[in-house]
Design a protein around this motif. Structure first.
Motif, mmCIF file in Angstrom:
data_model
loop_
_atom_site.group_PDB
_atom_site.id
_atom_site.type_symbol
_atom_site.label_atom_id
_atom_site.label_comp_id
_atom_site.label_asym_id
_atom_site.label_seq_id
_atom_site.Cartn_x
_atom_site.Cartn_y
_atom_site.Cartn_z
ATOM 1 N N PRO A 7 -5.966 -15.059 32.450
ATOM 2 C CA PRO A 7 -6.973 -15.566 31.654
ATOM 3 C C PRO A 7 -7.912 -16.659 32.131
ATOM 4 N N TYR A 9 -11.349 -19.687 31.888
ATOM 5 C CA TYR A 9 -12.561 -20.249 31.213
ATOM 6 C C TYR A 9 -13.002 -21.266 32.040
ATOM 7 N N GLU A 11 -13.274 -21.755 35.290
ATOM 8 C CA GLU A 11 -12.339 -22.055 36.377
ATOM 9 C C GLU A 11 -12.936 -21.929 37.948
ATOM 10 N N ASP A 34 -13.790 -15.683 29.883
ATOM 11 C CA ASP A 34 -14.021 -15.855 28.701
ATOM 12 C C ASP A 34 -15.198 -16.288 28.240
ATOM 13 N N TYR A 59 -8.060 -18.129 24.493
ATOM 14 C CA TYR A 59 -6.808 -17.907 25.469
ATOM 15 C C TYR A 59 -6.122 -16.756 24.878
ATOM 16 N N ALA A 62 -7.844 -13.496 25.130
ATOM 17 C CA ALA A 62 -7.803 -13.027 26.296
ATOM 18 C C ALA A 62 -6.470 -12.450 26.606
ATOM 19 N N GLY A 83 -5.536 -19.531 35.498
ATOM 20 C CA GLY A 83 -6.742 -19.521 36.626
ATOM 21 C C GLY A 83 -7.048 -20.913 37.157
ATOM 22 N N ASP A 84 -6.286 -21.947 36.539
ATOM 23 C CA ASP A 84 -6.727 -23.266 37.044
ATOM 24 C C ASP A 84 -6.000 -23.975 38.086
ATOM 25 N N GLN A 86 -2.587 -24.242 38.346
ATOM 26 C CA GLN A 86 -1.604 -24.865 38.262
ATOM 27 C C GLN A 86 -0.255 -24.178 38.400
ATOM 28 N N ARG A 123 3.165 -35.057 27.431
ATOM 29 C CA ARG A 123 2.816 -33.440 27.308
ATOM 30 C C ARG A 123 4.319 -32.907 27.546
ATOM 31 N N SER A 198 -6.889 -33.790 31.112
ATOM 32 C CA SER A 198 -7.339 -33.468 29.553
ATOM 33 C C SER A 198 -6.399 -34.005 28.689
#
Ligand SMILES: Nc1nc2c(ncn2[C@@H]2O[C@H](COP(=O)(O)OP(=O)(O)OP(=O)(O)O)[C@@H](O)[C@H]2O)c(=O)[nH]1
Ligand SMILES: [Mg+2]
Length: 290
Positions: A7, A9, A11, A34, A59, A62, A83-84, A86, A123, A198
Motif C-alpha cells: 500500500p 500513499y 511515497e 491511493d 490504508y 488498500a 512503501g515508505d 521502513q 510510539r 510524523s
C-alpha cells in the motif's frame, strides 16, 4: 505464485527502491496507490510493479483491494509491506519460510520480538497498548499487532475480507484470523525509523486505532465490556434510590441529587445491559453465519 503487495500513499522518495528490492523475492509486486498526488504510481510501474490505483480511500481499503487482487491472481502466499522504506524487503524470505516450512497461515513481522528496533518511545508505548487490547480479543498473543509487514497463506487470503478503511485494519485482520481459527506465528523484523517526523499524525492515528481496537474487542466480549459495567450501574442506581427513599420516608427530606443520580445510573445501567445482550446475540448470529 507468491505476491508482494505494497500500500502506498505519496511515497515517491522510497517506492522505487522498495519495489526493486522486493522483486527478487516474489513472482509479482503489486502496489496499491491511493490517489497519491506525487509520482508514486509512475515510479512504482517503472520499477517493475503492477499498480492498482484507487481514490484516497485509506490504508485499510488498500489492504482490502490487495487481498482481492491476491485472490484473483490465485496467489499461494501474499506478503504485505510498507512503501515508505521502513521494512527491509530482504527479510521477505523470513516471512515466506515461516509459512512454507512451519505450515502456519499468517506470519507477522514483529519489531518487538527481539527488540532490535529503536522505535520512538511514545510510539512503542502506543503500539504496546493497542497490542494488549487486541490480544484480549484473539485466541493467540502477538507482540506487534500493528505491523504492516505480514505474510498470508492461501487459506488466509481466501478467508479474510477486511472492511476497515483506515489503519485499524491491522487489528480487524487479527480478530478475523482468530475467529476463523487460522494459525499465526511471528518472526522478528527490523523497522527503520530514520527521518521519522510524523509525531502528531501518529498520535491521532494511534488514538483512533486504539478506539477501534476496543470497539472490536468489546464486540467480541460484550458481556464483560457492557454487561458488567451495566450491572454495576444498575446496582448503584438501586442503592442511591434506596438512600433517597429512606431519607424521604424517614425524615421527609427530598435529596434531588441522589434522586437524579439514581435515575441516571439506573437508566445507563439498563441501556448497557440491553446493549450487551444485543451484541452478544448478534455476535453469535454472525459467528454462526461465518
Ligand atoms: N494505499 C494507501 N496507503 C497508505 C495510506 N496511508 C498510508 N499508506 C501506506 O501504508 C504504509 C504505512 O503507512 P505509514 O503512514 O508509514 O504508517 P506507519 O508505518 O504505521 O506509521 P509511521 O511510523 O508514521 O511511518 C506506507 O507504505 C504508506 O504509504 C493510504 O491512505 N492509502
Ligand atoms: Mg511508516
Amino acid at each position: 505464485m507468491n505476491l508482494a503487495c505494497i500500500p502506498a500513499y505519496n511515497e515517491e522518495s522510497t517506492i522505487q527502491d522498495v519495489v526493486k528490492k522486493t522483486l527478487p523475492h516474489v513472482d509479482k509486486v503489486i502496489v496499491c496507490d491511493d490517489g497519491s498526488t506525487d509520482n508514486t504510481a509512475k515510479l512504482a510501474k517503472e520499477a517493475g510493479a503492477i499498480v492498482i490505483s484507487q481514490n484516497n480511500e485509506g490504508y485499510g481499503a488498500a489492504i482490502s483491494t490487495l487481498f482481492e487482487q491476491a485472490r484473483k491472481e490465485n496467489a499461494q502466499i501474499m506478503v504485505t509491506l510498507d512503501g515508505d522504506g521502513q521494512h527491509n524487503p530482504d527479510q521477505i524470505p523470513l516471512l515466506i519460510n515461516a509459512i512454507t516450512t512451519h505450515n502456519v497461515d499468517v506470519v507477522i513481522g514483529s519489531r518487538f520480538l527481539d527488540d532490535k528496533t529503536s522505535a520512538p518511545g511514545y510510539r512503542k508505548t502506543g503500539i504496546k497498548i493497542i497490542t494488549s487490547a487486541s490480544n484480549y480479543g484473539t485466541n493467540f498473543k502477538v507482540t506487534d499487532s500493528q505491523s504492516g509487514f505480514r505474510a498470508y497463506s492461501k487459506d488466509a487470503i481466501d478467508a479474510i475480507h477486511p472492511t476497515e478503511q483506515g489503519m485499524s485494519v491491522s487489528t480487524e485482520i487479527l480478530l478475523k484470523i482468530s475467529n476463523k481459527g487460522l494459525s499465526v506465528a511471528e518472526v522478528p523484523i527490523i523497522v527503520s525509523y530514520e527521518g521519522d517526523t510524523s509525531e502528531q499524525h501518529s498520535v491521532s492515528h494511534g488514538v483512533s486505532v486504539l478506539v477501534n481496537t476496543i470497539k472490536y474487542v468489546s464486540i467480541k466480549h460484550p458481556l464483560q465490556f457492557y454487561g458488567i459495567p451495566g450491572i454495576v450501574l444498575l446496582i448503584a442506581g438501586i442503592i442511591m434510590g434506596g438512600i433517597f427513599l429512606d431519607a424521604y420516608l424517614n425524615a421527609q427530606k427530598i435529596f434531588y441529587g441522589s434522586l437524579l443520580a439514581s435515575i441516571m445510573s439506573f437508566l445507563l445501567g439498563a441501556i448497557l445491559v440491553v446493549t450487551s445482550i444485543l451484541l452478544f446475540s448478534m455476535a453469535n448470529l454472525i459467528r454462526d453465519r461465518n
